[in-house]
Design an enzyme around this catalytic site. Sequence first.
Site, PDB file in Angstrom:
ATOM      1  N   ARG A  59       2.130 -37.172  -4.855  1.00  0.00           N
ATOM      2  CA  ARG A  59       1.317 -37.907  -3.874  1.00  0.00           C
ATOM      3  C   ARG A  59       0.586 -39.063  -4.560  1.00  0.00           C
ATOM      4  O   ARG A  59       0.398 -40.128  -3.990  1.00  0.00           O
ATOM      5  CB  ARG A  59       0.349 -36.945  -3.183  1.00  0.00           C
ATOM      6  CG  ARG A  59       1.086 -35.957  -2.284  1.00  0.00           C
ATOM      7  CD  ARG A  59       0.157 -34.957  -1.679  1.00  0.00           C
ATOM      8  NE  ARG A  59      -0.840 -35.605  -0.830  1.00  0.00           N
ATOM      9  CZ  ARG A  59      -1.957 -34.999  -0.444  1.00  0.00           C
ATOM     10  NH1 ARG A  59      -2.227 -33.780  -0.859  1.00  0.00           N
ATOM     11  NH2 ARG A  59      -2.808 -35.628   0.335  1.00  0.00           N
ATOM     12  N   ASN A  92      -9.547 -38.220   3.314  1.00  0.00           N
ATOM     13  CA  ASN A  92      -8.326 -38.640   2.630  1.00  0.00           C
ATOM     14  C   ASN A  92      -8.565 -38.743   1.129  1.00  0.00           C
ATOM     15  O   ASN A  92      -9.671 -39.058   0.681  1.00  0.00           O
ATOM     16  CB  ASN A  92      -7.845 -39.996   3.161  1.00  0.00           C
ATOM     17  CG  ASN A  92      -7.530 -39.938   4.654  1.00  0.00           C
ATOM     18  OD1 ASN A  92      -7.277 -38.857   5.199  1.00  0.00           O
ATOM     19  ND2 ASN A  92      -7.580 -41.064   5.324  1.00  0.00           N
ATOM     20  N   ASP A  94      -6.352 -40.569  -0.707  1.00  0.00           N
ATOM     21  CA  ASP A  94      -5.707 -41.812  -1.157  1.00  0.00           C
ATOM     22  C   ASP A  94      -6.779 -42.864  -1.437  1.00  0.00           C
ATOM     23  O   ASP A  94      -7.958 -42.653  -1.157  1.00  0.00           O
ATOM     24  CB  ASP A  94      -4.693 -42.303  -0.085  1.00  0.00           C
ATOM     25  CG  ASP A  94      -5.344 -42.659   1.248  1.00  0.00           C
ATOM     26  OD1 ASP A  94      -4.928 -42.124   2.285  1.00  0.00           O
ATOM     27  OD2 ASP A  94      -6.305 -43.478   1.255  1.00  0.00           O
ATOM     28  N   HIS A 109     -13.116 -34.736   0.168  1.00  0.00           N
ATOM     29  CA  HIS A 109     -12.118 -33.769  -0.289  1.00  0.00           C
ATOM     30  C   HIS A 109     -11.492 -34.150  -1.621  1.00  0.00           C
ATOM     31  O   HIS A 109     -10.429 -33.632  -1.966  1.00  0.00           O
ATOM     32  CB  HIS A 109     -11.024 -33.607   0.781  1.00  0.00           C
ATOM     33  CG  HIS A 109     -11.497 -32.877   1.993  1.00  0.00           C
ATOM     34  ND1 HIS A 109     -10.795 -32.862   3.175  1.00  0.00           N
ATOM     35  CD2 HIS A 109     -12.606 -32.119   2.215  1.00  0.00           C
ATOM     36  CE1 HIS A 109     -11.459 -32.144   4.078  1.00  0.00           C
ATOM     37  NE2 HIS A 109     -12.554 -31.689   3.512  1.00  0.00           N
ATOM     38  N   ASN A 201      -7.884 -41.718  18.095  1.00  0.00           N
ATOM     39  CA  ASN A 201      -6.825 -40.851  17.570  1.00  0.00           C
ATOM     40  C   ASN A 201      -5.520 -41.084  18.325  1.00  0.00           C
ATOM     41  O   ASN A 201      -5.529 -41.546  19.467  1.00  0.00           O
ATOM     42  CB  ASN A 201      -7.270 -39.381  17.684  1.00  0.00           C
ATOM     43  CG  ASN A 201      -6.686 -38.525  16.578  1.00  0.00           C
ATOM     44  OD1 ASN A 201      -6.790 -38.854  15.399  1.00  0.00           O
ATOM     45  ND2 ASN A 201      -6.037 -37.426  16.982  1.00  0.00           N
TER      46      ASN A 201
HETATM   47  C1  BV8 Z   1     -15.280 -24.768   2.674  1.00  0.00           C
HETATM   48  C2  BV8 Z   1      -7.250 -31.390   0.112  1.00  0.00           C
HETATM   49  C3  BV8 Z   1     -17.018 -23.347   2.090  1.00  0.00           C
HETATM   50  C4  BV8 Z   1      -6.901 -32.803  -0.160  1.00  0.00           C
HETATM   51  C5  BV8 Z   1      -7.877 -30.321   2.147  1.00  0.00           C
HETATM   52  C6  BV8 Z   1     -12.450 -20.293   9.970  1.00  0.00           C
HETATM   53  C7  BV8 Z   1     -13.271 -21.103  10.745  1.00  0.00           C
HETATM   54  C8  BV8 Z   1     -13.877 -22.226  10.208  1.00  0.00           C
HETATM   55  C9  BV8 Z   1     -13.662 -22.574   8.884  1.00  0.00           C
HETATM   56  C10 BV8 Z   1     -12.840 -21.787   8.131  1.00  0.00           C
HETATM   57  C11 BV8 Z   1     -12.236 -20.651   8.656  1.00  0.00           C
HETATM   58  N1  BV8 Z   1     -11.503 -20.090   7.669  1.00  0.00           N
HETATM   59  C12 BV8 Z   1     -11.631 -20.831   6.546  1.00  0.00           C
HETATM   60  C13 BV8 Z   1     -12.444 -21.855   6.816  1.00  0.00           C
HETATM   61  C14 BV8 Z   1     -12.872 -22.914   5.908  1.00  0.00           C
HETATM   62  C15 BV8 Z   1     -11.752 -23.906   5.648  1.00  0.00           C
HETATM   63  C16 BV8 Z   1     -11.129 -24.382   6.940  1.00  0.00           C
HETATM   64  O1  BV8 Z   1     -11.683 -25.218   7.634  1.00  0.00           O
HETATM   65  N2  BV8 Z   1      -9.946 -23.822   7.270  1.00  0.00           N
HETATM   66  C17 BV8 Z   1      -9.284 -24.215   8.497  1.00  0.00           C
HETATM   67  C18 BV8 Z   1      -7.798 -24.331   8.247  1.00  0.00           C
HETATM   68  C19 BV8 Z   1      -9.621 -23.192   9.568  1.00  0.00           C
HETATM   69  N3  BV8 Z   1     -12.394 -25.033   5.004  1.00  0.00           N
HETATM   70  C20 BV8 Z   1     -12.559 -25.026   3.674  1.00  0.00           C
HETATM   71  O2  BV8 Z   1     -12.136 -24.151   2.950  1.00  0.00           O
HETATM   72  C21 BV8 Z   1     -13.376 -26.170   3.100  1.00  0.00           C
HETATM   73  N4  BV8 Z   1     -14.367 -25.620   2.222  1.00  0.00           N
HETATM   74  O3  BV8 Z   1     -15.363 -24.418   3.826  1.00  0.00           O
HETATM   75  O4  BV8 Z   1     -16.082 -24.340   1.692  1.00  0.00           O
HETATM   76  C22 BV8 Z   1     -17.827 -22.993   0.928  1.00  0.00           C
HETATM   77  C23 BV8 Z   1     -19.131 -22.646   1.159  1.00  0.00           C
HETATM   78  C24 BV8 Z   1     -19.914 -22.306   0.086  1.00  0.00           C
HETATM   79  C25 BV8 Z   1     -19.376 -22.334  -1.186  1.00  0.00           C
HETATM   80  C26 BV8 Z   1     -18.058 -22.700  -1.404  1.00  0.00           C
HETATM   81  C27 BV8 Z   1     -17.260 -23.026  -0.341  1.00  0.00           C
HETATM   82  C28 BV8 Z   1     -12.533 -27.111   2.253  1.00  0.00           C
HETATM   83  C29 BV8 Z   1     -11.603 -27.887   3.132  1.00  0.00           C
HETATM   84  C30 BV8 Z   1     -10.867 -28.918   2.295  1.00  0.00           C
HETATM   85  C31 BV8 Z   1      -9.453 -28.459   2.110  1.00  0.00           C
HETATM   86  N5  BV8 Z   1      -8.677 -29.545   1.492  1.00  0.00           N
HETATM   87  N6  BV8 Z   1      -7.081 -31.161   1.521  1.00  0.00           N
HETATM   88  C32 BV8 Z   1      -5.470 -33.062   0.122  1.00  0.00           C
HETATM   89  O5  BV8 Z   1      -4.601 -32.318  -0.341  1.00  0.00           O
HETATM   90  O6  BV8 Z   1      -5.244 -34.050   0.822  1.00  0.00           O
HETATM   91  S1  BV8 Z   1      -7.805 -30.276   3.832  1.00  0.00           S
HETATM   92  C33 BV8 Z   1      -6.633 -31.340   4.426  1.00  0.00           C
HETATM   93  O7  BV8 Z   1      -6.673 -31.232   5.852  1.00  0.00           O
HETATM   94  C34 BV8 Z   1      -6.930 -32.776   4.122  1.00  0.00           C
HETATM   95  O8  BV8 Z   1      -8.058 -32.972   3.294  1.00  0.00           O
HETATM   96  C35 BV8 Z   1      -7.244 -33.370   5.445  1.00  0.00           C
HETATM   97  O9  BV8 Z   1      -8.310 -34.188   5.343  1.00  0.00           O
HETATM   98  C36 BV8 Z   1      -7.620 -32.201   6.249  1.00  0.00           C
HETATM   99  C37 BV8 Z   1      -7.583 -32.439   7.725  1.00  0.00           C
HETATM  100  O10 BV8 Z   1      -6.352 -33.017   8.039  1.00  0.00           O
HETATM  101  P1  BV8 Z   1      -6.367 -34.420   8.811  1.00  0.00           P
HETATM  102  O11 BV8 Z   1      -6.896 -35.476   7.901  1.00  0.00           O
HETATM  103  O12 BV8 Z   1      -7.048 -34.250  10.116  1.00  0.00           O
HETATM  104  O13 BV8 Z   1      -4.832 -34.652   8.984  1.00  0.00           O
HETATM  105  P2  BV8 Z   1      -3.884 -33.926  10.050  1.00  0.00           P
HETATM  106  O14 BV8 Z   1      -2.475 -34.154   9.635  1.00  0.00           O
HETATM  107  O15 BV8 Z   1      -4.370 -32.529  10.289  1.00  0.00           O
HETATM  108  O16 BV8 Z   1      -4.157 -34.735  11.405  1.00  0.00           O
HETATM  109  C38 BV8 Z   1      -3.800 -36.117  11.481  1.00  0.00           C
HETATM  110  C39 BV8 Z   1      -4.379 -36.647  12.766  1.00  0.00           C
HETATM  111  O17 BV8 Z   1      -4.124 -38.039  12.814  1.00  0.00           O
HETATM  112  C40 BV8 Z   1      -3.715 -36.032  13.995  1.00  0.00           C
HETATM  113  O18 BV8 Z   1      -4.741 -35.706  14.937  1.00  0.00           O
HETATM  114  C41 BV8 Z   1      -2.834 -37.166  14.539  1.00  0.00           C
HETATM  115  O19 BV8 Z   1      -2.779 -37.163  15.952  1.00  0.00           O
HETATM  116  C42 BV8 Z   1      -3.577 -38.385  14.069  1.00  0.00           C
HETATM  117  N7  BV8 Z   1      -2.699 -39.539  13.826  1.00  0.00           N
HETATM  118  C43 BV8 Z   1      -1.431 -39.543  13.325  1.00  0.00           C
HETATM  119  N8  BV8 Z   1      -0.988 -40.825  13.258  1.00  0.00           N
HETATM  120  C44 BV8 Z   1      -1.996 -41.612  13.690  1.00  0.00           C
HETATM  121  C45 BV8 Z   1      -3.085 -40.804  14.057  1.00  0.00           C
HETATM  122  N9  BV8 Z   1      -4.228 -41.305  14.553  1.00  0.00           N
HETATM  123  C46 BV8 Z   1      -4.308 -42.647  14.678  1.00  0.00           C
HETATM  124  N10 BV8 Z   1      -3.306 -43.488  14.352  1.00  0.00           N
HETATM  125  C47 BV8 Z   1      -2.143 -43.015  13.869  1.00  0.00           C
HETATM  126  N11 BV8 Z   1      -1.155 -43.869  13.560  1.00  0.00           N
END
Ligand code: BV8
Length: 234
Positions: A59, A92, A94, A109, A201
């Site tokens: 990446r 992001n 990037d 992130h 979005n």
């Molecule tokens: C934490 C690393 C706590 C970088 C990433 C249950 C309920 C709630 C929360 C949780 C749960 N179980 C677990 C959790 C916590 C967990 C979480 O949220 N899990 C989810 C799956 C339920 N979160 C964590 O673990 C976070 N940390 O909570 O820590 C803590 C507390 C105390 C002490 C210690 C810890 C950490 C989260 C970070 C994880 N790392 N990535 C990388 O590799 O890139 S997450 C990853 O997904 C990316 O970072 C990205 O940012 C993130 C979200 O994705 P999006 O950016 O939204 O991308 P996606 O593809 O999903 O969507 C794209 C969108 O764009 C779509 O809507 C599409 O329609 C739109 N689109 C497409 N094309 C276009 C467009 N829009 C406009 N124009 C276009 N052309």
Amino acid sequence: MTTPRNIVVLTGAGLSAESGLATFRGPGGLWEGHRVEDVCTPEALAADPALVHRFYDLRRAALETVEPNAAHQALARLDAEWPGELLIVTQNVDDLHERAGARRLLHMHGELRSALCAACGARSPHGTELPPGAVCPACGARALRPDIVFFGEMPYEMDRIEAALAEADLFVSIGTSGAVYPAAGFVQMAAHFGAATLELNLERSAGSHWFDETRLGPATRLVPEWVEAVLTQR
Ligand code: BV8
């Protein structure tokens, strides 16, 4: 919507999609190449460091092949011209916001072009391949890992983000599915503190119902239109 003074913008993978970087949850998205548990958790890194390092090396290398798009450029224009407070919080990893010229920016992130020392916690710029066991420039330990916030790890600068949300008059979420917390909860926090909320979005997201307004379309059309309106309405 009255003229805002303090703006917080949250961006996700959809902002970089039109630059050619794959999103995570769309068709052919990144995670579809890998199960998230296999590449984006501390357990995955411990179990198969070569796989995780290679996933991020690929990446990082892809950054050389893409350019910022009109949405990145519009946000950089907002950053340069907006007289009030502005914070761009990106999920992001990037460097397209920076390359477009954004300054009031943070990566919650982590960043592809950075390495994190698992021994001393130092972060250091790293633009090339990062093999397991690379030497930390700060402490000399063979403990560099991708500077990426994995699931289960605390995102960066949460205090700064929450302080900005508490002062925001306007919260704008761009190109994110609202699938990952705490980022997906920022809209509720901003609204709680009285901010107006806007989502730009390609399709409705998991959090659309929390927003005052959702506009659907590609970021390269919606973001320049929104920035032009905000800068001329002042
Ligand atoms: C934490 C690393 C706590 C970088 C990433 C249950 C309920 C709630 C929360 C949780 C749960 N179980 C677990 C959790 C916590 C967990 C979480 O949220 N899990 C989810 C799956 C339920 N979160 C964590 O673990 C976070 N940390 O909570 O820590 C803590 C507390 C105390 C002490 C210690 C810890 C950490 C989260 C970070 C994880 N790392 N990535 C990388 O590799 O890139 S997450 C990853 O997904 C990316 O970072 C990205 O940012 C993130 C979200 O994705 P999006 O950016 O939204 O991308 P996606 O593809 O999903 O969507 C794209 C969108 O764009 C779509 O809507 C599409 O329609 C739109 N689109 C497409 N094309 C276009 C467009 N829009 C406009 N124009 C276009 N052309």
